[in-house]
Motif scaffolding. Structure first.
Motif, short mmCIF file in Angstrom:
data_model
loop_
_atom_site.label_atom_id
_atom_site.label_comp_id
_atom_site.label_asym_id
_atom_site.label_seq_id
_atom_site.Cartn_x
_atom_site.Cartn_y
_atom_site.Cartn_z
N GLY A 64 2.20 -6.87 -53.40
CA GLY A 64 2.29 -7.32 -52.02
C GLY A 64 1.18 -6.79 -51.15
O GLY A 64 0.63 -7.50 -50.30
N TRP A 86 0.17 -10.19 -48.01
CA TRP A 86 1.20 -11.02 -47.40
C TRP A 86 1.83 -10.26 -46.24
O TRP A 86 2.03 -9.04 -46.31
N HIS A 98 4.92 -10.73 -44.60
CA HIS A 98 6.36 -10.45 -44.63
C HIS A 98 6.84 -10.54 -46.07
O HIS A 98 6.78 -11.61 -46.68
N ILE A 99 7.33 -9.44 -46.61
CA ILE A 99 7.66 -9.38 -48.04
C ILE A 99 9.06 -8.81 -48.24
O ILE A 99 9.41 -7.78 -47.65
N PHE A 129 8.45 -15.43 -45.01
CA PHE A 129 8.57 -14.31 -45.93
C PHE A 129 8.13 -14.73 -47.33
O PHE A 129 8.28 -15.88 -47.73
N VAL A 130 7.60 -13.77 -48.06
CA VAL A 130 7.33 -13.93 -49.50
C VAL A 130 8.28 -12.98 -50.22
O VAL A 130 8.38 -11.80 -49.87
N LYS A 131 9.00 -13.48 -51.21
CA LYS A 131 9.93 -12.62 -51.96
C LYS A 131 9.31 -12.24 -53.30
O LYS A 131 8.84 -13.10 -54.05
N ILE A 132 9.31 -10.96 -53.62
CA ILE A 132 8.82 -10.47 -54.90
C ILE A 132 10.02 -9.91 -55.67
O ILE A 132 10.58 -8.89 -55.29
N LYS A 152 7.01 -13.27 -59.12
CA LYS A 152 7.31 -13.95 -57.88
C LYS A 152 6.95 -15.41 -57.96
O LYS A 152 6.43 -15.89 -58.96
N THR A 207 6.14 -4.83 -42.91
CA THR A 207 5.85 -5.87 -43.89
C THR A 207 6.95 -5.98 -44.94
O THR A 207 7.35 -7.07 -45.33
N PHE A 208 7.47 -4.84 -45.38
CA PHE A 208 8.37 -4.81 -46.53
C PHE A 208 9.84 -4.71 -46.11
O PHE A 208 10.19 -3.97 -45.18
#
Length: 260
Positions: A175, A180, A182-183, A131-134, A145, A215-216
């Motif tokens: 995003g 990306w 998985h956000i 995951f990428v966290k914003i 981020k 994704t989100f």
């Protein structure tokens, strides 16, 4: 006595003197015993003070804890007097004092049990693997981020709800642009609006960007865990400087980045 309903004005507990405030709470031998048992030595026998002056004097002499015991004792002495008249129940000074001590202990225990505990400070957490966290926050508009830091300045946004909505939309768009997979969109706002039509277009755009997508994922966190995003938002508003940095944050935010 004034209305001729009774002829005997003596205090029912001792029958020695008239039932005045001074006698009930200061002069009666049982009351004196109560004060002695509670370590209020000599307060019952005070120099030429009426009842109100006596109360004022006592409150000036002792701390809050001691004054709480004193007030509870006044109430208990009065209650014991009523039970003597209406229930013919006689209590000694020591029994009244023991009741006061027990009652204060119960009150203190309840306060300790139900007192509000301090909220544990929550810090920023890494997202799950893949995951990428914003993180976003709004002072006018901002989101930040770990892979890049970015802020924009928007004009004529007149509500906190609209500001946070713009920041959220900007975070989503970052995003989408970066593709990306998985956000997590994470912010600290719980702001609500009575008229959501004011930001209806923003909400529509947010839904359009995320509808049907795996994704989100949206999460709420406390301000203590969103410090870097909040700093970027407020400093962008103050400095009137937009930023877009890859793998970095502005110099003024470096300490907050390390802290998070």
């Amino acid at each position: 006595m004034h209305k001729k309903l009774v002829t005997n004005t003596s205090y029912p507990r001792c029958g020695e003197r008239s039932e005045t405030m001074e006698h009930v709470f200061r002069e009666c031998l049982v009351t004196i015993e109560v004060w002695s048992e509670l370590s209020f030595h000599h307060i019952s026998i005070s120099q030429n003070m009426d009842f109100v002056q006596w109360l004022t004097w006592v409150f000036e002499q002792f701390n809050q804890s001691k004054c709480s015991i004193f007030c509870c004792a006044i109430w208990a002495i009065s209650g014991a007097r009523n039970k003597r008249i209406h229930e013919n129940k006689v209590s000694t000074g020591k029994e009244i004092a023991n009741f006061v001590i027990k009652y204060i202990d119960e009150i203190t225990g309840c306060i300790d049990k139900y007192s509000v505990k301090p909220i544990r400070s929550i810090r920023w957490r890494y997202p799950p693997e893949a995951f990428v966290k914003i993180n976003f926050d709004g002072a006018n508009n901002e989101r930040q981020k770990l892979l890049l830091s970015c802020s924009k300045i928007h004009h004529e946004i007149h509500s906190a709800f609209a500001t946070e909505s713009v920041a959220c939309l900007e975070a989503i768009q970052v995003g989408v642009e970066k593709e990306w997979r998985h956000i997590i969109i994470e912010g600290d706002s719980l702001t609500n609006s009575k008229d959501r039509s004011l930001v209806g277009a923003l909400i529509h755009d947010i839904k359009q960007n995320t509808v049907g997508s795996n994704t989100f994922r949206f999460e709420h966190t406390r301000r203590t865990a969103n410090g870097l995003a909040h700093l970027l938002a407020t400093e962008t508003l103050r400095r009137r400087e937009e930023i877009y940095l890859k793998m970095a944050v502005p110099e003024y935010a470096e300490e907050q980045r390390r802290k998070d």
